[in-house]
Scaffold this active site. Structure first.
Site, PDB file in Angstrom:
ATOM      1  N   LYS A   1       0.841  -1.201   0.000  1.00 51.92           N
ATOM      2  CA  LYS A   1       0.000   0.000   0.000  1.00 51.92           C
ATOM      3  C   LYS A   1       0.876   1.252   0.000  1.00 51.92           C
ATOM      4  O   LYS A   1       1.845   1.346   0.749  1.00 51.92           O
ATOM      5  CB  LYS A   1      -0.918  -0.024   1.233  1.00 51.92           C
ATOM      6  CG  LYS A   1      -1.924   1.115   1.289  1.00 51.92           C
ATOM      7  CD  LYS A   1      -2.854   0.958   2.489  1.00 51.92           C
ATOM      8  CE  LYS A   1      -3.851   2.112   2.574  1.00 51.92           C
ATOM      9  NZ  LYS A   1      -4.799   1.948   3.699  1.00 51.92           N
TER      10      LYS A   1
ATOM     11  N   SER B   1      -9.411   2.459   2.475  1.00 54.45           N
ATOM     12  CA  SER B   1      -8.476   3.157   1.609  1.00 54.45           C
ATOM     13  C   SER B   1      -7.446   2.239   0.960  1.00 54.45           C
ATOM     14  O   SER B   1      -6.653   2.682   0.135  1.00 54.45           O
ATOM     15  CB  SER B   1      -7.741   4.234   2.408  1.00 54.45           C
ATOM     16  OG  SER B   1      -6.963   3.646   3.446  1.00 54.45           O
TER      17      SER B   1
ATOM     18  N   SER C   1     -10.434   0.451   6.511  1.00 50.10           N
ATOM     19  CA  SER C   1      -9.638   0.458   5.289  1.00 50.10           C
ATOM     20  C   SER C   1      -9.023  -0.874   4.897  1.00 50.10           C
ATOM     21  O   SER C   1      -8.443  -0.990   3.820  1.00 50.10           O
ATOM     22  CB  SER C   1      -8.528   1.516   5.400  1.00 50.10           C
ATOM     23  OG  SER C   1      -9.080   2.805   5.408  1.00 50.10           O
TER      24      SER C   1
END
Length: 525
Positions: free
Chosen positions: A96, A178, A202
């Site tokens: 990420k 996210s 997320s």
């Protein structure tokens, strides 16, 4: 180690072996290595070709590691020499974007933190501990994945400097956030595993939205130093995978103490001696007492179709020997603890008020050559789109207790007495209810209704954001079927602190019995 920050684009790769990347698991990878069906180099090449084919449509990866093939060749050489390697050695993974990875800028999805979009690059001098652990495990780091600006959305990544990411399982619906790009990369077979992070949904949101498994760990189990923070009190790093076993194997690598993140001292001794796969077996649900979703947890009803799918899951769990307890949190006072602190009725942001201090500590870690070394420098560099300004993404933080003081003095550890008291009360009630009802865990639908359409402006309606984020409790999200529209339906197993091994066992048992997940039909347009 890659030293470029080249964005993902069309590449010219040699031919790669035919591998069903959409269903490939870590076990399948290791079987392929053992049988000679493929090598780490040829598997990595297949993933790079998959990225080249599909990333232009789904937009999962934003930076590609040019050293991935060389890293894979090195693993192959170690394997050929007879070296004993762990289960993730040679396995392609994605990272990420907010996690520091040497050789790449950490942009947090924001144009102001990306030179290619007119901002400034934050170039870390060392990997985040979780990235370093994946390297040490021999995983092949393919690149970094897309996120919304400052990981501020649990629904999508539409405002990223790199553009929106699509939902691979159902492109017409929101992809979850996210950790949007990580989920898309894993769902599309661009990687076998991915690293994600959660502050308020997320990990669980994109995992559920894209029909995957995600682990939201107990806070303190996995270090989050070297990761752009939203809250040092809530942020947790965890894996997203296509099956429960793969997620458990990844958690084995991520979990553990580091002096870079002192709160991980609390997790010492909590990891099972034989790892997080040690309790995985097909009958793990037999005799287990699980609490069901109800107004005692959160006084928000499920949609009619969600309730139908949940009832089917209840029947499946019962068939596996689970003992289910209706609404165990009734009259406990639990639901009354949640408050609306932002415009979205579902999100309680308490605990995020420390972000200026947390950002200060993050920037200090980047090293002496970093473009921004303090929160004050960060504020100046982003002043034209201030995240905390009246129209900023995080303007709601001014409503949180202690935020004003933290913003004024970001080098001073904030007073979080109200948040700490709230966290303590959540955990007290959980302990009381689990003891009274003799619970082993909870099992909820991850969302209260199906995914909204992409671009609609509607948000994902979760059942537990931010209750478990404030309390620091673990959860495992997993596939559990589909709505009539084709949108994924997912379950969330939730437990007391440090109960990851048990939750994974329950999820594995359910997965083994039901096999709900279907590989998505990929498209390039």
């Amino acid at each position: 180690m890659n030293k470029t920050d080249s964005t993902v684009g069309t590449q010219s790769w040699p031919d790669a072996p035919a591998i069903d990347l959409s269903r490939l698991t870590v076990e399948g990878v290791q079987e392929g290595f053992s049988s000679g069906a493929f090598t780490s180099e040829s598997l990595t090449l297949a993933c790079l070709r998959q990225i080249d084919t599909f990333n232009r449509h789904y937009n999962a990866l934003i930076f590609l590691n040019d050293a991935a093939l060389a890293d894979a060749r090195a693993i192959d050489q170690r394997r050929q020499s007879g070296e004993a390697l762990g289960p993730l050695a040679g396995v392609p993974v994605v990272i990420k974007d907010p996690m520091d990875m040497v050789g790449f800028p950490t942009t947090a999805g924001w144009s102001l933190l990306c030179s290619k979009a007119g901002g400034v690059d934050l170039m870390p001098e060392s990997d985040a501990p979780v990235v370093a652990r994946m390297r040490a495990a021999g995983a092949i780091l393919l690149g970094k994945t897309n996120v919304p600006v400052l990981s501020s959305s649990g629904t999508h990544a539409d405002n990223s400097w790199a553009g929106p990411t699509l939902n691979v399982a159902m492109p017409s619906r929101v992809p979850g956030g996210s950790s949007t790009g990580t989920a898309a990369a894993v769902a599309a077979g661009m990687a076998v595993l991915g690293l994600a992070e959660e502050t308020g949904g997320s990990i669980q949101n994109p995992a559920s939205a894209q029909d995957l498994v995600g682990i939201k760990p107990t806070i303190g189990l996995v270090p989050n130093a070297g990761v752009v923070p939203l809250s040092g009190n809530r942020d947790v790093v965890g894996p997203i995978a296509r099956c429960v076993r793969d997620a458990a194997l990844c958690l084995d690598v991520l979990a553990g103490y580091t002096s870079e993140d002192p709160k991980t001292l609390a997790g010492v001794g909590k990891k099972p001696p034989l790892g997080y796969t040690s309790k995985l077996h097909a009958e793990a649900l037999k005799g287990v007492r699980l609490g069901l979703y109800g107004p005692g947890w959160r006084d928000q009803a499920l949609s009619h179709e969600t309730q139908q799918l949940y009832q089917r899951a209840v029947q499946e769990l019962t068939a596996q020997g689970a003992i289910l307890v209706d609404d165990p949190f009734a009259v406990s006072g639990f639901a009354a603890l949640r408050k609306q602190t932002v415009h979205a009725a579902d999100f309680d942001a308490r605990g995020l008020e420390s972000m200026p201090y947390d950002l200060q500590k993050y920037l200090e870690r980047l090293g002496p050559n970093a473009a921004l070394k303090s929160f004050a420098a960060f504020a100046r560099a982003t002043a034209r789109e201030s995240a905390f300004g009246p129209k900023g993404l995080l303007s709601f933080m001014h409503k949180l207790p202690d935020f004003a003081a933290c913003l004024k003095s970001p080098t001073v550890p904030p007073d979080l007495s109200e948040f700490i008291a709230l966290k303590a009360r959540y955990l007290e009630i959980v302990d009381e209810v689990f003891m009274r009802e003799r619970l082993d865990g909870l099992v909820f639908p991850q969302m209260r209704e199906e995914l909204p359409p992409a671009g609609s402006g509607l948000t994902i309606k979760e059942t537990t954001v931010s209750e478990i984020n404030i309390a620091g409790m673990p959860a495992v999200a997993m596939p559990a079927g589909y709505y009539a529209s084709g949108a994924p339906f997912g379950l969330l197993f939730v437990g007391k602190l440090w109960s990851e091994a048990d939750l994974l066992a329950y999820a594995y048992s359910y997965e083994t019995a039901t096999r709900h997940r279907r590989a998505p039909a990929l498209t390039t347009r």
